[in-house]
Design an enzyme around this catalytic site. Sequence first.
Site, PDB file in Angstrom:
ATOM      1  N   PHE A   1       0.849  -1.189   0.000  1.00  0.00           N
ATOM      2  CA  PHE A   1       0.000   0.000   0.000  1.00  0.00           C
ATOM      3  C   PHE A   1       0.880   1.233   0.000  1.00  0.00           C
ATOM      4  CE2 PHE A   1      -4.505   1.088   1.068  1.00  0.00           C
ATOM      5  CZ  PHE A   1      -5.092   0.016   0.424  1.00  0.00           C
TER       6      PHE A   1
ATOM      7  N   GLN B   1      -8.695  14.707   3.551  1.00  0.00           N
ATOM      8  CA  GLN B   1      -7.976  13.967   2.503  1.00  0.00           C
ATOM      9  C   GLN B   1      -8.843  13.807   1.253  1.00  0.00           C
ATOM     10  OE1 GLN B   1      -6.897   9.561   2.866  1.00  0.00           O
ATOM     11  NE2 GLN B   1      -4.890  10.531   2.894  1.00  0.00           N
TER      12      GLN B   1
ATOM     13  N   HIS C   1      -9.117  11.833  -2.425  1.00  0.00           N
ATOM     14  CA  HIS C   1      -8.615  10.712  -3.225  1.00  0.00           C
ATOM     15  C   HIS C   1      -8.594  11.161  -4.678  1.00  0.00           C
ATOM     16  CE1 HIS C   1      -8.052   6.778  -4.946  1.00  0.00           C
ATOM     17  NE2 HIS C   1      -7.799   6.309  -3.748  1.00  0.00           N
TER      18      HIS C   1
ATOM     19  N   LEU D   1     -15.191   5.482  -5.631  1.00  0.00           N
ATOM     20  CA  LEU D   1     -13.732   5.410  -5.667  1.00  0.00           C
ATOM     21  C   LEU D   1     -13.213   4.428  -6.725  1.00  0.00           C
ATOM     22  CD1 LEU D   1     -11.389   6.132  -3.308  1.00  0.00           C
ATOM     23  CD2 LEU D   1     -11.504   3.681  -3.111  1.00  0.00           C
TER      24      LEU D   1
ATOM     25  N   GLU E   1      -6.323   2.925  -6.381  1.00  0.00           N
ATOM     26  CA  GLU E   1      -4.987   3.136  -6.911  1.00  0.00           C
ATOM     27  C   GLU E   1      -4.520   1.978  -7.787  1.00  0.00           C
ATOM     28  OE1 GLU E   1      -4.894   5.068  -3.369  1.00  0.00           O
ATOM     29  OE2 GLU E   1      -2.744   4.745  -3.156  1.00  0.00           O
TER      30      GLU E   1
ATOM     31  N   ARG F   1      -1.100   9.919  -3.354  1.00  0.00           N
ATOM     32  CA  ARG F   1      -2.465  10.431  -3.474  1.00  0.00           C
ATOM     33  C   ARG F   1      -2.546  11.943  -3.549  1.00  0.00           C
ATOM     34  NH1 ARG F   1      -6.153   7.008   0.848  1.00  0.00           N
ATOM     35  NH2 ARG F   1      -5.844   5.013  -0.182  1.00  0.00           N
TER      36      ARG F   1
ATOM     37  N   HIS G   1     -12.274  12.134   0.786  1.00  0.00           N
ATOM     38  CA  HIS G   1     -12.186  10.706   1.087  1.00  0.00           C
ATOM     39  C   HIS G   1     -12.161  10.426   2.591  1.00  0.00           C
ATOM     40  CE1 HIS G   1     -11.366   6.539   0.461  1.00  0.00           C
ATOM     41  NE2 HIS G   1     -10.120   6.581   0.898  1.00  0.00           N
TER      42      HIS G   1
ATOM     43  N   ARG H   1      -3.576  10.858   6.292  1.00  0.00           N
ATOM     44  CA  ARG H   1      -3.693   9.468   6.697  1.00  0.00           C
ATOM     45  C   ARG H   1      -3.063   8.557   5.658  1.00  0.00           C
ATOM     46  NH1 ARG H   1      -7.750   5.081   5.474  1.00  0.00           N
ATOM     47  NH2 ARG H   1      -8.326   6.385   3.731  1.00  0.00           N
TER      48      ARG H   1
HETATM   49  C1  FAD Z   1     -14.522   3.946  -0.277  1.00  0.00           C
HETATM   50  C2  FAD Z   1     -13.687   3.880   0.965  1.00  0.00           C
HETATM   51  C3  FAD Z   1     -12.685   2.939   1.078  1.00  0.00           C
HETATM   52  C4  FAD Z   1     -11.909   2.861   2.241  1.00  0.00           C
HETATM   53  N1  FAD Z   1     -10.928   1.913   2.306  1.00  0.00           N
HETATM   54  C5  FAD Z   1     -10.190   1.823   3.424  1.00  0.00           C
HETATM   55  C6  FAD Z   1      -9.171   0.830   3.530  1.00  0.00           C
HETATM   56  O1  FAD Z   1      -8.953   0.043   2.614  1.00  0.00           O
HETATM   57  N2  FAD Z   1      -8.455   0.745   4.671  1.00  0.00           N
HETATM   58  C7  FAD Z   1      -8.664   1.598   5.728  1.00  0.00           C
HETATM   59  O2  FAD Z   1      -7.994   1.466   6.740  1.00  0.00           O
HETATM   60  N3  FAD Z   1      -9.639   2.534   5.656  1.00  0.00           N
HETATM   61  C8  FAD Z   1     -10.391   2.675   4.539  1.00  0.00           C
HETATM   62  N4  FAD Z   1     -11.352   3.648   4.490  1.00  0.00           N
HETATM   63  C9  FAD Z   1     -11.662   4.448   5.674  1.00  0.00           C
HETATM   64  C10 FAD Z   1     -12.431   3.612   6.700  1.00  0.00           C
HETATM   65  O3  FAD Z   1     -13.324   2.763   6.035  1.00  0.00           O
HETATM   66  C11 FAD Z   1     -13.245   4.452   7.696  1.00  0.00           C
HETATM   67  O4  FAD Z   1     -12.466   5.455   8.219  1.00  0.00           O
HETATM   68  C12 FAD Z   1     -13.756   3.601   8.864  1.00  0.00           C
HETATM   69  O5  FAD Z   1     -14.403   2.455   8.383  1.00  0.00           O
HETATM   70  C13 FAD Z   1     -14.692   4.375   9.765  1.00  0.00           C
HETATM   71  O6  FAD Z   1     -15.248   3.506  10.732  1.00  0.00           O
HETATM   72  P1  FAD Z   1     -16.138   4.047  11.924  1.00  0.00           P
HETATM   73  O7  FAD Z   1     -16.466   2.904  12.789  1.00  0.00           O
HETATM   74  O8  FAD Z   1     -15.473   5.214  12.531  1.00  0.00           O
HETATM   75  O9  FAD Z   1     -17.445   4.623  11.206  1.00  0.00           O
HETATM   76  P2  FAD Z   1     -18.627   3.906  10.373  1.00  0.00           P
HETATM   77  O10 FAD Z   1     -18.313   2.551   9.981  1.00  0.00           O
HETATM   78  O11 FAD Z   1     -19.039   4.881   9.347  1.00  0.00           O
HETATM   79  O12 FAD Z   1     -19.774   3.804  11.436  1.00  0.00           O
HETATM   80  C14 FAD Z   1     -20.495   4.918  11.858  1.00  0.00           C
HETATM   81  C15 FAD Z   1     -21.667   4.410  12.653  1.00  0.00           C
HETATM   82  O13 FAD Z   1     -22.283   5.493  13.308  1.00  0.00           O
HETATM   83  C16 FAD Z   1     -23.661   5.429  13.136  1.00  0.00           C
HETATM   84  N5  FAD Z   1     -24.176   6.792  13.241  1.00  0.00           N
HETATM   85  C17 FAD Z   1     -23.795   7.884  12.535  1.00  0.00           C
HETATM   86  N6  FAD Z   1     -24.484   8.952  12.951  1.00  0.00           N
HETATM   87  C18 FAD Z   1     -25.303   8.540  13.942  1.00  0.00           C
HETATM   88  C19 FAD Z   1     -26.268   9.182  14.768  1.00  0.00           C
HETATM   89  N7  FAD Z   1     -26.552  10.476  14.664  1.00  0.00           N
HETATM   90  N8  FAD Z   1     -26.920   8.437  15.683  1.00  0.00           N
HETATM   91  C20 FAD Z   1     -26.676   7.118  15.789  1.00  0.00           C
HETATM   92  N9  FAD Z   1     -25.784   6.472  15.043  1.00  0.00           N
HETATM   93  C21 FAD Z   1     -25.113   7.173  14.129  1.00  0.00           C
HETATM   94  C22 FAD Z   1     -23.865   4.769  11.805  1.00  0.00           C
HETATM   95  O14 FAD Z   1     -25.101   4.127  11.768  1.00  0.00           O
HETATM   96  C23 FAD Z   1     -22.736   3.752  11.818  1.00  0.00           C
HETATM   97  O15 FAD Z   1     -23.154   2.583  12.471  1.00  0.00           O
HETATM   98  C24 FAD Z   1     -12.133   3.754   3.314  1.00  0.00           C
HETATM   99  C25 FAD Z   1     -13.150   4.690   3.215  1.00  0.00           C
HETATM  100  C26 FAD Z   1     -13.902   4.784   2.040  1.00  0.00           C
HETATM  101  C27 FAD Z   1     -14.928   5.839   1.940  1.00  0.00           C
END
Ligand code: FAD
Lengths: 339, 551
Positions: free
Chosen positions: B106, B220, B222, B232, B235, B266, B331, B366
């Site tokens: 990566f 960030q 992308h 997305l 890469e 990126r 992103h 990041r």
């Molecule tokens: C297309 C894409 C690809 C990615 N690929 C990678 C990768 O390969 N490797 C990597 O390390 N990272 C990657 N990332 C980043 C990574 O996926 C995220 O940063 C990470 O998954 C966020 O996890 P989280 O648990 O913080 O939030 P989320 O998984 O978004 O969870 C948020 C939760 O909060 C809840 N919620 C939100 N607002 C409220 C509210 N008001 N009340 C109650 N519940 C609420 C939602 O229902 C959800 O359950 C990628 C991101 C994207 C967009």
Amino acid sequence: MPTIPFEVFRGSPGQTRFDTFSLDIPEHTPILTALLKIRDEIDPTLTLRYSCRQAICGSCAMRINGKSRLACLTPVGPEFRARGKLRIEPMANQPVLRDLVVDQGPFWQRYHSIRPYLVPDPQHPLPVGKESPMTPEQVAQFQETPRCIACASCYSACPAIASDGDFLGPMALAKLFRFVVDPRDGAFHERLLGVQNQSLWLCLRCNLCVESCPKDVRPAERIHDLKWMANQELGALERGSRHAIKFASNIREGGLLNEMKLARETLGLVGMLGQIPKGIELARHGKSIRKHPPIQGREELDAIYRELDRPEDLQHRPRVPGQGVKGPTQQPSKAGGAA
Amino acid sequence: MVGAGLAGQRAALEAIRSGLDVGILSKLHPLRSHSGAAQGGINAALGPQDSVKDHVYDTVKGSDYLADQDAVEILCREAGPTVIEMEHFGTIFNRAPDGSLDRRAFGGASYSRTIFAADRTGLALLQALYEEISRETRVRIYEEWDAIRLVSRGGRVHGVVALDRKTGTVEGFAAKSVVVATGPAGRIYARTTNSHASTGDGGALAYRAGAYLKDMEFVQFHPTALPGSGILITEGARGEGGILRNKNGERFMERYAPHVKDLASRDVVSRAIATEVAEGRGFPDGTCHLELMHLGREKVETKLQEIVGFCRNFAGIDPVTEPIPVYPAQHYMMGGIHTNPRGETNLAGLYAAGEAACVSVHGANRLGANSLLETLVYGKIAGANAAEFARKTTAGELTPEDVSTAEKELHALWERREGEPPARLRNDLQSTMEADVGIYRTPEQLEAARRKLGEIRTRYASCYVEDKSTVYNVNLTDAIELGHMLDLAEVIVAGALARTESRGAHVRRDFPRRDDANWMKHTMALWSPQGPVLSYLPVTVTEYAPKERVY
Ligand SMILES: Cc1cc2nc3c(=O)[nH]c(=O)nc-3n(C[C@H](O)[C@H](O)[C@H](O)COP(=O)(O)OP(=O)(O)OC[C@H]3O[C@@H](n4cnc5c(N)ncnc54)[C@H](O)[C@@H]3O)c2cc1C
Ligand code: FES
């Protein structure tokens, strides 16, 4: 850009209607994008579930011209060209809350009923501080099921769910398969026992779940795999599997189905008594259940069975035993698979 | 727990296993969380030559020296055990032929240290964690409940007020401690790779309750996303030989990165595409083209299967025969609710983790595959410390007034008879941020953005929710989310205006260099009726003094 009419299901139970909206949009526009455009620009009261818009969160399944599909993955063009319009309805087999939003409670209940988590195997604890061993063959078992995004398209499409409330449905059974083939799981036997009597044999094998799955999990094939494994592991314990096995041996014997014999072997003598009224009914409608005369071309039939008995085919989806991991208790026997 | 993505569920699991009763509020079913969209993988220095130290160094360097190095050390030290634990929970990772966890390379990493599950690592982790939670009985998950207020008094948090989407009911949840893990906020921008639900709710709720937001100006982008949907294009496409061209057919990356060309990092590629378009060398739809045609059908269809699917399904383009129009899209938010390495915020009893939080392990930029890792490592830490706090403290004092005030505000919005629809205001917010607070920033544009946001805030006061139904009213939740995004957007602009340097993802045209003497510090924002009040916090440096970042 074509003008595309959308007929959208609206309202809550007791008060429903179809509203028509027209949009000028390119044919490749995903249906979800079109619905959000309707919401933003025409009618903000239209409600639906959606989030990722890239076919990974499983929120946006609905019926599009009658077929259960992800709205974000289905472009408007082909359906519009085929039917001249787009009829958008909530998923089937689940109570409607409002517009395109259904109550997914029963769907998730079924999911949770299969114990959707690894059950520890006291005889084979997972190694401390490192990954569990897995052979390429074992890994290969996971080809389809991890792709499932729990969108419930299959559940919506399934006629067996509609007709039998006890049926676990394609998604939950595919999930079960995921645990049954997992070398880390300690409940192989119990898991199969749990579904053998019921759910496995309620599947109608219509393949609609395969056709509607956006992720190619092919649930019907996983159900078929489970049937095979249940027969191998548990033997023909109950009607469904006995029926399948006896059906195969019955045809092998005479070349044509001997219904009397099949019923006796599947149901037993006592069970057959219960079927007498049905027998009389059948006879009255001119359906014969007498023994058939021998057929011609037996050699061909034998050749077909020889093909079916090839060892590599019998090993259809066995559980792969590996180092430190419990395998199936029996080797695949010669009993015919699901007919 | 507010949020049921990877961070929220991991925090919940830790609290449950320490013997407490846990409630999880999530506006989406847990399995529909945005974590499921992550494709690439999760970092852990498990390879034979790799080490925790290298992982720390790469992360600190990638962060442009704004990450707190003590927090990064925890992240990288816990990476191995975290990945193994997730494997034991049932995650189906890709395996090498010998059965060990497979790894891929990566950007920004010195070794192949990204563990993955096909092109759906996030989904695989999310499934396994949800399975693990499903085993527990001491947890209640309130699915499709939106947190709409965090209640704090006297420097302590007392609970959450939430809206049940299915019935429209508003209820209070008194809590001894609260973990906010509401994920990304990408929908502030017009072009984003994030899901529609990524509206930064938790950050705004914590901010309003008196918690600090940290480093919000670091956003960030992308480089290669589909222009309409923001989906997305990984890469991998350039890794396999894809070439970027402008409307004159020129392979412009030769000018920006003569050696690595299209394979530059990126941020470099994002800036190059933005410059080409800004200087009139983009296509009429404001994009550049990513060409894969020369690679041949077979290579494209086998090696870049997922991209082919995305292009055909979501853009009506066949990358085997046509170029893919691309433009950079928001992103990831490096900033978020300020926490220390124990997951604690400045409010007693309030914890945060995941993309909604800022520890900070990503600093100004990041590295790929570090954020899934962060959700799990710091989710666990926040959960453990929130549980410990709960065990030692008195019950949260949530009064009926707390609930009724939130309810009244909601009803005032809901019952308004006329005004502007949330969709229009949201579009204006998104295009303002896209145009003026994007990849390159100038003081004029940032000032303009500040003014426009002020206008949108005034208009928001008369935002009109046309849908009056109590059942699954997305029009109403749209309006609520818009308020959250507006708060965060103001903080991003304030932080970006104040920071007169260029560091990581924050690039000022008038201050093109990093300025360690004055700016090696975190931006901290507190809510006030007049708008964000900024202060600064020093960066924790343990081993690595800042150096120029060259790859
Ligand atoms: C297309 C894409 C690809 C990615 N690929 C990678 C990768 O390969 N490797 C990597 O390390 N990272 C990657 N990332 C980043 C990574 O996926 C995220 O940063 C990470 O998954 C966020 O996890 P989280 O648990 O913080 O939030 P989320 O998984 O978004 O969870 C948020 C939760 O909060 C809840 N919620 C939100 N607002 C409220 C509210 N008001 N009340 C109650 N519940 C609420 C939602 O229902 C959800 O359950 C990628 C991101 C994207 C967009
Ligand atoms: S919106 Fe996520 S699957 Fe369609």
